[in-house]
Design a protein around this motif. Structure first.
Motif, PDB file in Angstrom:
ATOM      1  N   TYR A 270       6.707  -1.699   4.004  1.00 10.37           N
ATOM      2  CA  TYR A 270       7.656  -2.779   4.331  1.00 10.37           C
ATOM      3  C   TYR A 270       8.961  -2.195   4.876  1.00 10.37           C
ATOM      4  O   TYR A 270       9.532  -2.689   5.851  1.00 10.37           O
ATOM      5  N   GLN A 271       9.406  -1.108   4.256  1.00  8.12           N
ATOM      6  CA  GLN A 271      10.649  -0.493   4.720  1.00  8.12           C
ATOM      7  C   GLN A 271      10.461   0.095   6.123  1.00  8.12           C
ATOM      8  O   GLN A 271      11.352  -0.030   6.972  1.00  8.12           O
TER       9      GLN A 271
ATOM     10  N   GLN B 225       2.814  -1.993  -5.349  1.00  9.78           N
ATOM     11  CA  GLN B 225       4.169  -2.424  -5.015  1.00  9.78           C
ATOM     12  C   GLN B 225       4.919  -1.310  -4.289  1.00  9.78           C
ATOM     13  O   GLN B 225       5.531  -1.537  -3.243  1.00  9.78           O
ATOM     14  N   GLN B 226       4.846  -0.113  -4.830  1.00  9.49           N
ATOM     15  CA  GLN B 226       5.624   0.969  -4.234  1.00  9.49           C
ATOM     16  C   GLN B 226       5.103   1.359  -2.848  1.00  9.49           C
ATOM     17  O   GLN B 226       5.875   1.643  -1.940  1.00  9.49           O
TER      18      GLN B 226
ATOM     19  N   LEU C 230       6.165  -1.414  -0.521  1.00 13.09           N
ATOM     20  CA  LEU C 230       7.584  -1.332  -0.173  1.00 13.09           C
ATOM     21  C   LEU C 230       7.831  -0.202   0.825  1.00 13.09           C
ATOM     22  O   LEU C 230       8.674  -0.328   1.713  1.00 13.09           O
TER      23      LEU C 230
END
Lengths: 637, 248
Positions: free
Chosen positions: A171-172, A164-165, A168
């Motif tokens: 994704y960011q 997830q991290q 993200l």
């Protein structure tokens, strides 16, 4: 078809550096003239789309979820490997490379794996700079844990949510590029086919999942980062919508599909509870750092775990593999669990389960430490099973988790179709016949951040932007085919739901092409799959229409592709008359029941070429030349 | 057990919706809530009816795709649990269960229980990142980060972007979501560099999307499947005030 892996010459540790120097570059001012399509927004897709945008290319990125942040990379729990040697425990790039090659049972490409190990250190730096909150020690430095198949601590993690991290973070980075207009994002859009113009990949045909509109997108290159095909088994740890469609469609357009039978069965999943089950949930392999795996010594022992005294327990991984113990690689651990359950020593009501026991670790370290390390995993276990794993052992059983096979790519991550690049789980190159824990995240990010941005330039360099208009007849033709197929699925109006077909196909695959395979079983599967496929096209019931959000239709298209793809998987498994990694043929095993490779005859990547409907595909072999590593029988004893 | 479901059905964003009643028979306590709906849908398809459309993907509580208001509570009211991880053992035989989509102006309904949450993506695009490009990053250990800061940052970073906070809020405010990202990045040295710019831009984007104001009732925290703390809203307000005063 000729398969040229394009592996640079020279010593192993110099190949990538040298290749980077030799590759042609695209002038910064020219980059904006090239358009790139990236399909998928997981670790590989998002990192590639963001990095290409940063370089100046015009990127279009597609995902079927409602947001790129939801790609299945997000579910990876345990961690990401990197050869930082922060722990001073003897790690090095060479050791990570060797562990990965050995873990893959010597069926991966040496040069690719070495590059992966080299890039692993850059990935951690990049992610830290993006603000990924990796676990830290009190001194403020990065913490590590150990993982299966390794004797050093090289796994970086963010609680039990590392995927997830990392996602993200990517994704960011992607969002930053979307915000400044370098990447155009198409969520809720599914790729249904790839379009070739003059033999090169120049675009895709997609369906807008909200409106049903089928349209074409043209570009100078197409990048597939569409993940794996574990859902061919129906039940797997993959997200519900993960599918083979994008890479299978590319295969039908001429891209070679390599090692489709190499699937990974993960040893630590929550056992199936009933027929309604829609997916399986993984418990991170990191749990095996502190948990001990055992079953009762006696067959059919139905007593509760706490009533079974120490001498009556069989800690079978520690017994069989004393030097790796509970951290034996995934394929070996899974098979060992299957064996003890087949012997009738499995636990839980179904008998398909083994204990993962934290009692010793809690005594040694205290419950607070275990809670800090694995709290969210214990919570998740309790949510699903209603049981408290601090007080009683977890029950686990193997489940399909990852697919090492995928589209064949060369060292530049380009398939045999010029302009078609394949990244992450969707390609075949780095994990051989078995992937080590915490390596999938590493590969996805290496491909997207640090390999494709270089190698795609090589493809573009010298070439003029070729992007053909989406109005060319090639696009119209594929669009029409796609529309016809969608219409056909909607017009059957049979009696069985898509799910019931998918479940039946999954059962065939699990029984005959799962943890243990043999000739008779694979032939049985190859007889039953075409029968089921014929029934599918005559008896499936897809409700609703095309011009709307129609989840049954989405699923129907994916299952239709699985129905064909399953046959390719079984054919590959039947052809490979040896056992290696996750591919275990019961006919080929050592006296101790370990996988018995046949390096003389099967030291190759099996790349299959599509020949047309109902024609057997043609096998091409890419020999695996090991310049550096001596192949040996894997031993974790 | 047997249950009665009252499900919001709406053909498209522009059509009128209504509750439709369905019977869920022989529900097993070990089923997840979504598996129960799967079984209902199988029955609907077999009867030639359109299945109930709802979002889900990972079904292990991390992708943030699932989004149901169950008996008036986003994700069904079990602490730290997304809809996909809610199990039927928490219900009783004979229960009537009401199922609705997220309801917020900024999350328009697409169909049945599916809503458009792209407003969240646009808020992140406005500034929810650290402006570093690939390559050239210093060694991961070059800047030590106190464990406490990293842990707190991770608490905020755990947000799955599901939007339950918005669905639960009487004003449909997105403050908890935005505060989680502002805090995640702002608490780390890597993210501090552009923290003023980030908070100003993200808050402006949030307002632009039509989310409501925060009155600190805490309903967002109560339904958050990752139990993101309301404290982060305080932290964001502080950052926002500081940034506004500096006028950056």
């Amino acid at each position: 078809m000729t398969l040229d892996a394009k592996i640079p010459s020279g010593p192993l540790e110099k190949k990538w550096d040298r290749h980077r120097l030799e590759m042609k570059l695209v002038n910064p001012a020219n980059k904006r003239k090239f358009d790139v399509i990236v399909v998928g927004s997981g670790l590989a897709g998002a990192s590639a789309a963001a990095s290409l945008g940063e370089l100046g290319y015009n990127v279009k990125c597609f995902c079927f979820q409602d947001s790129p942040r939801r790609a299945h990379s997000i579910a990876a729990q345990g961690g990401i490997n990197a050869a930082k040697n922060y722990q001073n425990d003897g790690d090095s790039i060479y050791r990570l490379f060797y562990d990965t090659i050995k873990g893959g049972d010597f069926r991966a490409r040496e040069a690719n794996v070495y590059r992966l190990a080299q890039l692993s250190v850059n990935i951690i730096d990049q992610c830290v700079a993006q603000g990924v909150p990796f676990a830290r020690e009190y001194g403020g430095l990065l913490a590590n844990r150990s993982f299966g198949g390794a004797q050093v601590s090289r796994t970086f993690y963010a609680r039990g949510q590392t995927g997830q991290q990392l996602l993200l973070g990517a994704y960011q980075a992607l969002c930053r590029q979307i915000g400044i207009g370098k990447v155009q994002m198409f969520p809720r859009t599914e790729m249904l086919d790839v379009v070739l113009v003059d033999g090169q990949a120049k675009g895709i045909v997609v369906r807008n999942l909200v409106t049903g509109e089928i349209s074409s997108h043209a570009a100078d290159a197409v990048v597939l980062a569409t993940g794996g095909y574990g859902n061919v088994f129906y039940l797997s740890t993959n997200a519900r919508a993960c599918n083979v469609t994008a890479i299978y469609r590319a295969y039908k357009k001429g891209a070679a599909f390599a090692n489709p039978c190499f699937t990974q069965i993960h040893p630590t999943c929550i056992p199936v509870s009933g027929d309604h089950q829609s997916k399986l949930t993984l418990m991170s392999e990191s749990l095996r750092n502190d948990g001990r795996v055992w079953v009762p010594k006696k067959k059919g022992d139905k007593r509760a775990a706490h009533e079974i005294a120490e001498p009556e327990r069989d800690y079978y991984l520690e017994r069989k593999y004393p030097s790796y113990g509970n951290l034996a690689p995934r394929d070996i651990s899974s098979r060992a669990a299957k064996e003890v359950c087949d012997e009738g020593r499995g636990v839980g009501s179904s008998g398909l389960g083994v204990y993962l026991d934290f009692a010793d670790a809690i005594r040694r370290l205290g419950e607070a430490t275990i809670r800090e390390r694995y709290g969210n995993l214990f919570d998740m276990y309790q949510t699903i099973t209603g049981e408290n794993a601090y007080a009683m052992p977890m029950r686990i059983y193997p489940a399909v988790h990852y697919t090492m096979g995928g589209l064949w790519v060369d060292y530049n991550l380009m398939s045999n179709i010029p302009g078609l690049f394949v990244l992450g789980e969707a390609n075949f190159s780095d994990h051989g016949a078995n992937r080590l824990g915490a390596s999938a995240l590493m590969q996805g990010l290496a491909d997207g951040y640090f390999i494709l941005p270089y190698t795609i330039g090589q493809y573009f360099a010298g070439a003029k932007p070729l992007k053909p208009p989406a109005s060319r007849p090639e696009f119209k033709k594929v669009e029409e085919e796609t529309k016809a197929r969608t219409q056909q699925l909607l017009s059957v109006r049979g009696k069985r739901t898509v799910t019931s077909f998918h479940r039946e196909l999954g059962k065939i695959m699990w029984d005959y092409c799962g943890m243990a395979r043999n000739e008779a079983g694979l032939k049985e599967a190859l007889r039953r799959i075409p029968e089921l496929r014929r029934e599918y096209w005559h008896n499936v019931n897809v409700t609703g229409e095309n011009q709307e959000l129609n989840q049954a239709l989405e699923q129907a298209g994916r299952v239709a592709d699985y129905m064909e793809f399953a046959e390719l998987m079984c054919s590959d498994a039947l052809m490979r008359r040896e056992s290696c990694g996750g591919h275990f043929r019961t006919e080929f095993q050592t006296e101790e029941g370990e996988a018995l490779r046949d390096d003389a005859n099967f030291s190759f990547a099996a790349a299959w070429e599509y020949q047309g409907p109902d024609k057997p595909p043609v096998l091409h072999k890419e020999p695996l030349a090991y310049e550096e590593v001596k192949m040996s029988q894997r031993s974790y004893k | 057990m047997n249950l009665t479901l009252k499900v919001w059905r709406q053909k498209s964003g522009s059509s009128r919706g209504q509750f439709v009643e369905y019977q869920a028979k022989d529900v097993i306590p070990d089923m997840s809530f979504l598996e129960m709906l799967d079984v209902v849908n199988e029955g609907l398809i077999s009867g030639g009816e359109d299945p109930i459309v709802f979002d889900s993907d990972c079904r292990e509580g991390i992708c943030g795709m699932c989004s149901l208001v169950i008996n008036g509570i986003a994700h069904g009211g079990h602490r730290g649990t997304a809809t996909c991880q809610l199990h039927m053992r928490h219900f009783n035989d004979g229960d009537t269960i009401t199922i609705e989509p997220w309801r917020a102006k900024a999350f328009p309904i697409i169909k049945d229980l599916v809503v458009d949450r792209s407003a969240f993506d646009r808020i992140i695009q406005a500034g929810g990142f650290v402006s570093v490009s690939t390559g050239g990053a210093p060694d991961g250990n070059a800047i030590p980060i106190p464990k406490e800061a990293q842990e707190l940052s991770m608490d905020a970073a755990a947000c799955i972007g599901c939007g339950a906070c918005v669905a639960a809020c009487k004003n449909a405010s997105a403050m908890l979501f935005v505060a989680a990202k502002v805090s995640h990045l702002g608490l780390l040295p890597q993210g501090k560099v552009e923290k003023d710019r980030r908070v100003l831009r993200m808050v402006a984007a949030m307002d632009h999307e039509g989310f409501g104001g925060c009155t600190v009732t805490g309903s967002c925290e109560a339904v958050c499947p990752k139990e993101i703390s309301l404290d982060f809203i305080g932290l964001m307000n502080r950052e926002y005030l500081g940034a506004s005063l500096k006028g950056s």
